[in-house]
Design a protein around this motif. Structure first.
Motif, PDB file in Angstrom:
ATOM      1  N   THR A 291      30.697  72.298 -25.285  1.00  0.00           N
ATOM      2  CA  THR A 291      30.000  72.726 -26.689  1.00  0.00           C
ATOM      3  C   THR A 291      30.087  71.639 -27.635  1.00  0.00           C
ATOM      4  OG1 THR A 291      31.956  73.872 -27.249  1.00  0.00           O
ATOM      5  CG2 THR A 291      30.354  75.336 -26.129  1.00  0.00           C
ATOM      6  N   ALA A 292      30.995  70.854 -27.646  1.00  0.00           N
ATOM      7  CA  ALA A 292      31.247  69.998 -28.401  1.00  0.00           C
ATOM      8  C   ALA A 292      30.248  68.871 -28.415  1.00  0.00           C
ATOM      9  CB  ALA A 292      32.412  69.142 -28.627  1.00  0.00           C
ATOM     10  N   LEU A 293      29.509  68.663 -27.175  1.00  0.00           N
ATOM     11  CA  LEU A 293      28.472  67.679 -26.910  1.00  0.00           C
ATOM     12  C   LEU A 293      27.053  68.364 -27.253  1.00  0.00           C
ATOM     13  CD1 LEU A 293      29.509  66.891 -22.873  1.00  0.00           C
ATOM     14  CD2 LEU A 293      29.247  65.181 -24.823  1.00  0.00           C
ATOM     15  N   SER A 294      26.278  67.356 -28.366  1.00  0.00           N
ATOM     16  CA  SER A 294      25.272  67.921 -28.666  1.00  0.00           C
ATOM     17  C   SER A 294      23.912  67.667 -27.647  1.00  0.00           C
ATOM     18  CB  SER A 294      24.784  66.883 -29.891  1.00  0.00           C
ATOM     19  OG  SER A 294      24.596  65.554 -29.353  1.00  0.00           O
ATOM     20  N   SER A 295      24.263  66.933 -26.511  1.00  0.00           N
ATOM     21  CA  SER A 295      23.195  67.175 -25.471  1.00  0.00           C
ATOM     22  C   SER A 295      23.714  66.419 -24.199  1.00  0.00           C
ATOM     23  CB  SER A 295      21.947  66.082 -25.779  1.00  0.00           C
ATOM     24  OG  SER A 295      22.346  64.774 -25.906  1.00  0.00           O
ATOM     25  N   ALA A 296      23.286  66.636 -23.245  1.00  0.00           N
ATOM     26  CA  ALA A 296      23.894  66.262 -21.849  1.00  0.00           C
ATOM     27  C   ALA A 296      23.922  64.677 -21.825  1.00  0.00           C
ATOM     28  CB  ALA A 296      22.676  66.395 -20.707  1.00  0.00           C
ATOM     29  N   PRO A 297      25.075  64.143 -21.353  1.00  0.00           N
ATOM     30  CA  PRO A 297      25.402  62.754 -21.413  1.00  0.00           C
ATOM     31  C   PRO A 297      24.340  61.848 -20.657  1.00  0.00           C
ATOM     32  CG  PRO A 297      27.297  64.120 -20.687  1.00  0.00           C
ATOM     33  CD  PRO A 297      26.308  64.865 -20.694  1.00  0.00           C
ATOM     34  N   LYS A 298      23.986  60.630 -20.955  1.00  0.00           N
ATOM     35  CA  LYS A 298      23.265  59.732 -20.156  1.00  0.00           C
ATOM     36  C   LYS A 298      23.631  59.606 -18.955  1.00  0.00           C
ATOM     37  CE  LYS A 298      22.243  57.119 -24.383  1.00  0.00           C
ATOM     38  NZ  LYS A 298      22.343  55.541 -25.184  1.00  0.00           N
ATOM     39  N   SER A 299      22.637  59.304 -17.874  1.00  0.00           N
ATOM     40  CA  SER A 299      23.030  59.185 -16.392  1.00  0.00           C
ATOM     41  C   SER A 299      23.917  58.110 -16.291  1.00  0.00           C
ATOM     42  CB  SER A 299      21.724  59.046 -15.696  1.00  0.00           C
ATOM     43  OG  SER A 299      20.814  57.946 -16.236  1.00  0.00           O
ATOM     44  N   SER A 300      23.957  57.028 -17.129  1.00  0.00           N
ATOM     45  CA  SER A 300      24.854  55.884 -16.954  1.00  0.00           C
ATOM     46  C   SER A 300      26.338  56.203 -17.005  1.00  0.00           C
ATOM     47  CB  SER A 300      24.551  54.714 -17.924  1.00  0.00           C
ATOM     48  OG  SER A 300      24.758  55.269 -19.233  1.00  0.00           O
ATOM     49  N   TYR A 301      26.456  57.452 -17.552  1.00  0.00           N
ATOM     50  CA  TYR A 301      27.992  57.649 -17.512  1.00  0.00           C
ATOM     51  C   TYR A 301      28.168  58.757 -16.328  1.00  0.00           C
ATOM     52  CZ  TYR A 301      27.766  55.896 -22.485  1.00  0.00           C
ATOM     53  OH  TYR A 301      27.777  55.203 -23.467  1.00  0.00           O
ATOM     54  N   VAL A 302      28.436  58.163 -15.204  1.00  0.00           N
ATOM     55  CA  VAL A 302      28.438  58.958 -14.038  1.00  0.00           C
ATOM     56  C   VAL A 302      29.262  60.233 -13.914  1.00  0.00           C
ATOM     57  CG1 VAL A 302      28.586  58.955 -11.480  1.00  0.00           C
ATOM     58  CG2 VAL A 302      27.518  56.911 -12.878  1.00  0.00           C
ATOM     59  N   ASN A 303      30.459  60.004 -14.424  1.00  0.00           N
ATOM     60  CA  ASN A 303      31.572  61.034 -14.101  1.00  0.00           C
ATOM     61  C   ASN A 303      31.178  61.925 -15.177  1.00  0.00           C
ATOM     62  OD1 ASN A 303      33.085  59.386 -12.132  1.00  0.00           O
ATOM     63  ND2 ASN A 303      33.464  58.013 -13.984  1.00  0.00           N
ATOM     64  N   ALA A 304      31.048  61.696 -16.461  1.00  0.00           N
ATOM     65  CA  ALA A 304      30.768  62.809 -17.465  1.00  0.00           C
ATOM     66  C   ALA A 304      29.530  63.646 -17.312  1.00  0.00           C
ATOM     67  CB  ALA A 304      30.604  62.064 -18.738  1.00  0.00           C
ATOM     68  N   THR A 305      28.436  62.888 -16.532  1.00  0.00           N
ATOM     69  CA  THR A 305      27.246  63.403 -16.107  1.00  0.00           C
ATOM     70  C   THR A 305      27.595  64.689 -14.933  1.00  0.00           C
ATOM     71  OG1 THR A 305      25.829  61.927 -16.922  1.00  0.00           O
ATOM     72  CG2 THR A 305      25.031  63.484 -15.382  1.00  0.00           C
ATOM     73  N   ARG A 306      28.310  64.137 -14.137  1.00  0.00           N
ATOM     74  CA  ARG A 306      28.844  65.034 -12.820  1.00  0.00           C
ATOM     75  C   ARG A 306      29.654  66.104 -13.542  1.00  0.00           C
ATOM     76  NH1 ARG A 306      33.784  65.235 -11.638  1.00  0.00           N
ATOM     77  NH2 ARG A 306      34.060  62.949 -12.470  1.00  0.00           N
ATOM     78  N   TRP A 307      30.516  66.067 -14.452  1.00  0.00           N
ATOM     79  CA  TRP A 307      31.306  67.180 -14.802  1.00  0.00           C
ATOM     80  C   TRP A 307      30.452  67.883 -15.803  1.00  0.00           C
ATOM     81  CZ3 TRP A 307      31.741  67.943 -20.335  1.00  0.00           C
ATOM     82  CH2 TRP A 307      32.384  69.000 -20.731  1.00  0.00           C
ATOM     83  N   TYR A 308      29.412  67.352 -16.549  1.00  0.00           N
ATOM     84  CA  TYR A 308      28.682  68.298 -17.437  1.00  0.00           C
ATOM     85  C   TYR A 308      27.696  69.280 -16.420  1.00  0.00           C
ATOM     86  CZ  TYR A 308      25.295  69.498 -21.101  1.00  0.00           C
ATOM     87  OH  TYR A 308      24.467  70.044 -21.979  1.00  0.00           O
TER      88      TYR A 308
END
Length: 264
Positions: free
Chosen positions: A41-58
């Motif tokens: 909920t703290a994230l204002s939007s989905a992470p960029k695809s370059s952040y592979v691990n954060a995108t996977r988790w999101y």
């Protein structure tokens, strides 16, 4: 024990979050928890695809929310003081503040100073992940291109320089020559060797030759020949094996006694 994270809506915060999730499926523990919801909920939007691990988790947390029936976008709620947050179980008023004071010494700052062992382990994980995702070359091809100018006034030297200026992984330019087309117009024929998994000839032409500034010199580009390069690595072994068989056969023939009857 609380997990302290920095602002995940900045590049630095996202990078640290991505590194933190390199070896984790969730923010804490082995199942989705309120900690994951706090970060999500703290994230204002989905992470960029370059952040592979954060995108996977999101994406995974988003899928869990959808499967639980939470699909509405909502009207938007602004939470003050979003510069930093603590992913922990919410408590009420003074109890939360008191608990935070008591746990100051036990909090783990994930993004504080790293030890040499931590750095070494992170480098080993990154190298392992890079090796596992590295593309494997399936083969190579030899391609002959016809590159045609607009007219007889086109500078063919500049045209060839424009073609050879295209550089990418898996592409190697070879020999070239000018071939007369007629009416004083010449076209450029040029060879190139490509790695099939890394280079698409069609994309190469569309992305580099059909756009500015290349199209100032290049009127069109066609594929004249496209041949696979076969790498026969087993041929030397096969030749050695065949030679050994021939030697064995010849040696056996020399050892076989003559079939001519012995005179009495």
């Amino acid at each position: 024990m609380a997990v302290v994270l920095s602002n995940v809506n900045t590049e630095a915060g996202l990078k640290k979050l991505d590194e933190y999730l390199l070896t984790r499926s969730y923010i804490s523990g082995y199942l989705a928890s309120k900690d994951d919801m706090a970060v999500y909920t703290a994230l204002s939007s989905a992470p960029k695809s370059s952040y592979v691990n954060a995108t996977r988790w999101y994406d995974h947390i988003s899928a869990l929310l959808r499967s639980s029936g939470v699909t509405a976008e909502g009207e938007g709620v602004k939470v003050e003081s979003s510069a930093s947050f603590v992913a922990s179980t919410p408590e009420v008023g003074d109890q939360k503040a008191a608990a935070a004071d008591e746990d100051d010494d036990s909090d783990v700052d994930l993004f504080g100073e790293e030890t040499e062992e931590d750095k070494k382990a992170a480098e080993e994980r990154a190298a392992s992940a890079k090796a596992s995702t590295k593309k494997k070359e399936s083969g190579k091809s030899s391609v002959l291109l016809d590159v045609k100018p607009w007219d007889d006034e086109t500078d063919m030297k500049k045209l060839e320089e424009t073609v050879r200026s295209v550089k990418m992984e898996g592409l190697l330019w070879g020999a070239s020559k000018l071939v007369s087309v007629g009416y004083g117009i010449k076209k450029l024929q040029i060879m190139m060797t490509i790695v099939d998994d890394l280079v698409s000839v069609d994309n190469l032409i569309e992305d580099h030759f059909d756009v500015e500034p290349a199209n100032e010199y290049i009127q069109s580009c066609d594929i004249v020949a496209f041949n696979k390069i076969l790498i026969l690595r087993l041929v030397p072994l096969a030749l050695v094996w065949l030679l050994q068989v021939l030697i064995a056969l010849v040696g056996t023939r020399w050892m076989v006694p003559s079939a001519t009857p012995h005179p009495c």
